[in-house]
Design a protein around this motif. Structure first.
Motif, PDB file in Angstrom:
ATOM      1  N   TYR A  64      76.413  33.705 -26.713  1.00 41.64           N
ATOM      2  CA  TYR A  64      77.733  34.410 -26.591  1.00 41.64           C
ATOM      3  C   TYR A  64      79.018  33.761 -27.500  1.00 41.64           C
ATOM      4  CZ  TYR A  64      82.246  33.963 -23.367  1.00 41.64           C
ATOM      5  OH  TYR A  64      82.929  34.544 -22.911  1.00 41.64           O
ATOM      6  N   ASP A  67      79.047  35.958 -30.142  1.00 40.90           N
ATOM      7  CA  ASP A  67      80.293  37.973 -29.718  1.00 40.90           C
ATOM      8  C   ASP A  67      81.242  37.164 -29.310  1.00 40.90           C
ATOM      9  OD1 ASP A  67      77.151  38.757 -30.406  1.00 40.90           O
ATOM     10  OD2 ASP A  67      76.933  38.898 -28.278  1.00 40.90           O
ATOM     11  N   ASN A  68      81.842  36.460 -29.365  1.00 43.64           N
ATOM     12  CA  ASN A  68      82.508  35.651 -28.892  1.00 43.64           C
ATOM     13  C   ASN A  68      83.420  34.511 -29.514  1.00 43.64           C
ATOM     14  OD1 ASN A  68      83.425  37.832 -26.510  1.00 43.64           O
ATOM     15  ND2 ASN A  68      81.188  36.146 -25.683  1.00 43.64           N
ATOM     16  N   TYR A  71      85.709  31.472 -28.031  1.00 41.50           N
ATOM     17  CA  TYR A  71      86.002  30.515 -26.716  1.00 41.50           C
ATOM     18  C   TYR A  71      84.266  29.508 -27.713  1.00 41.50           C
ATOM     19  CZ  TYR A  71      87.605  34.014 -24.021  1.00 41.50           C
ATOM     20  OH  TYR A  71      88.747  34.871 -23.450  1.00 41.50           O
TER      21      TYR A  71
END
Length: 500
Positions: A64, A67-68, A71
């Motif tokens: 996650y 991909d981001n 964050y």
């Protein structure tokens, strides 16, 4: 027909080259995996099942973030994301996991501000407010210098008209945590000033003998609750005192450690124990160092089972480098084991940076932080050759302004090369961290390879006992007890426990 034969030949050669390429690629990656820390650990069937659960959640988190990237919490200051750590399923698994020992912690930084606030509600605590906060236990107003007025804490609190605000302001003196760390701590200078001010504030309060004894007992309890079975604690050995003003020799402080450890292990049989590393301030001259070394030898003589060795502490960039003390340290190394802070700096080619060279040449058993080690290939070779443990404290290095994006921490290289790493937490109470679980978590998900798994965590725990100051017989016993705890964790593991 010739064209067909040529094409068949071309494709057969091409396919052979591709196969050879991927075979070489596989072998390189496999070799790197085996070289990395934990790479040669074999998992049992039950451990493999636990690993599947662990890695399912790790991949979910790391992928996650990949991909981001906006964050990815660990690219920011620890204070900006620490509250989210406890929501991680990986963290909760690590919290439940036996972690062996904490080998690099400082006594007055073990417990957090809430514990220290409770101490301020005890009787006979005097407070004085000037440019600093002064706290001393006494049966009469202290005569210690202060530009303000000494008064009982209980009266100061009751006269404040707003106890909630009074306590909130008081609590701020017992932590480095702030909501705007990038503003408050723009550089290492501001961070270390606040850090040293913390110790200046809490030392007189904690040095009241009954408080000191209870504090250390409760610190052992807190670490045990975080599934740690053994500690090696660094202490400046402050002079303990009584309400009537009686002040004790530092040897009494050392003996207090022995007393508390004995009492704690008597009640908590599964806790293996603790040892003391005498670690006075490094910003001294040679005559003061001589006093330090003589005290260390006295402690070793009077309590050899509890005393582990000697270190020098404080900000390396501002303290005296080891090279200034080489003659005395060389003379004492036959009597004392050294566990020097070395290389806790971002500066390359300075005397601070070169503390790594002197620590290794002086025969240090372990190195504290060793943050600058990748810049010293010859020192690195000596560490591998002599099997010198590296005490790594990732959260400390982030909070104390050595690194921001934790992916850039040299621990990633240490792990990739299979170096003798032991994870520890330095002063977890000062930044309101768990005793050790948060350091393990951040190292596992943000520093180590995405593919590093339970084998790494297990090896880190084993290393913490392997590189401890325990003698060989005690070390074997500690490892047996660790293996029992580890197998119990594996046997009772239930992945569904972490689903919510």
């Amino acid at each position: 027909m010739r064209a067909v034969i040529f094409l068949l030949y071309f494709y057969s050669v091409y396919a052979s080259d591709i196969d050879e390429y991927f075979d070489k690629r596989y072998k390189i990656l496999k070799s790197e995996s085996r070289l990395s820390l934990g790479g040669n650990v074999s998992l049992s069937d039950k451990e493999a099942a636990v690993n599947i659960c662990l890695m399912h959640y790790k991949f979910k988190e790391v992928d996650y973030w990949f991909d981001n990237p906006r964050y990815f919490n660990c690219s920011r200051h620890y204070f900006n994301y620490k509250q989210y750590i406890k929501t991680s399923k990986v963290f909760r698994i690590i919290q439940d996991m036996p972690k062996g020992a904490a080998l690099h912690v400082h006594d007055m930084g073990l417990l957090g501000p809430d514990y220290l606030m409770n101490i301020t509600y005890q009787d006979n605590l005097y407070v004085c407010f000037d440019n600093n906060l002064h706290l001393i236990f006494a049966n009469a107003p202290p005569k210690s210098p202060c530009d303000g007025k000494w008064q009982l804490m209980s009266k100061a609190r009751s006269f404040s008209n707003n106890v909630t605000k009074f306590d909130a302001d008081l609590r701020n003196h017992f932590t480095l945590f702030v909501k705007n760390p990038d503003t408050v701590y723009p550089s290492i200078r501001e961070t270390w000033r606040a850090f040293m001010k913390f110790f200046f504030t809490v030392q007189p309060m904690l040095s009241y003998r009954p408080v000191w004894e209870q504090y250390f007992y409760d610190a052992l309890k807190k670490f045990r609750e975080d599934n740690i079975m053994y500690l090696e604690v660094r202490s400046i050995l402050p002079n303990l005192y009584e309400l009537d003003g009686t002040v004790y020799d530092p040897i009494v402080t050392a003996k207090t450690y022995k007393k508390v450890i004995k009492n704690f292990t008597k009640v908590h049989r599964d806790f293996f124990g603790a040892k003391l590393i005498y670690a006075p301030p490094r910003k001294v001259d040679r005559s003061k160092l001589e006093e330090y070394l003589e005290l260390a030898k006295r402690i070793k003589q009077e309590m050899p089972d509890t005393f582990a060795g000697f270190d020098l502490v404080g900000q390396e960039d501002l303290g005296s480098p080891l090279i200034e003390f080489v003659p005395q340290l060389l003379e004492s190394r036959k009597e004392l084991n050294y566990f020097f802070h070395a290389g806790e700096t971002d500066w390359y080619g300075t005397l601070t940076d070169e503390n790594l060279v002197d620590a290794v040449l002086l025969g240090a058993k372990r190195l504290g932080h060793a943050y600058a080690l990748p810049k010293h290939p010859q020192v690195l070779n000596e560490i591998i050759k002599k099997d010198i443990g590296l005490e790594v404290n990732v959260i400390s290095n982030a909070v104390l302004s050595l690194v921001r994006d934790i992916r850039n921490h040299p621990l990633s290289a240490f792990l990739a090369h299979g170096l003798p790493v032991v994870l520890s937490s330095d002063d977890p109470g000062v930044w309101e961290a768990d005793p050790l679980s948060e350091d393990f978590y951040i190292a596992f998900v943000a520093v180590a390879s995405r593919l590093s798994d339970l084998r790494l965590l297990k090896q880190l725990a084993i290393n913490s006992l392997k590189y401890s100051a325990l003698d060989s017989i005690s070390k074997d016993d500690a490892l047996r007890k660790f293996n029992y705890k580890w197998n119990e964790f594996i046997d009772n593991f239930n992945c569904s426990k972490y689903q919510h």
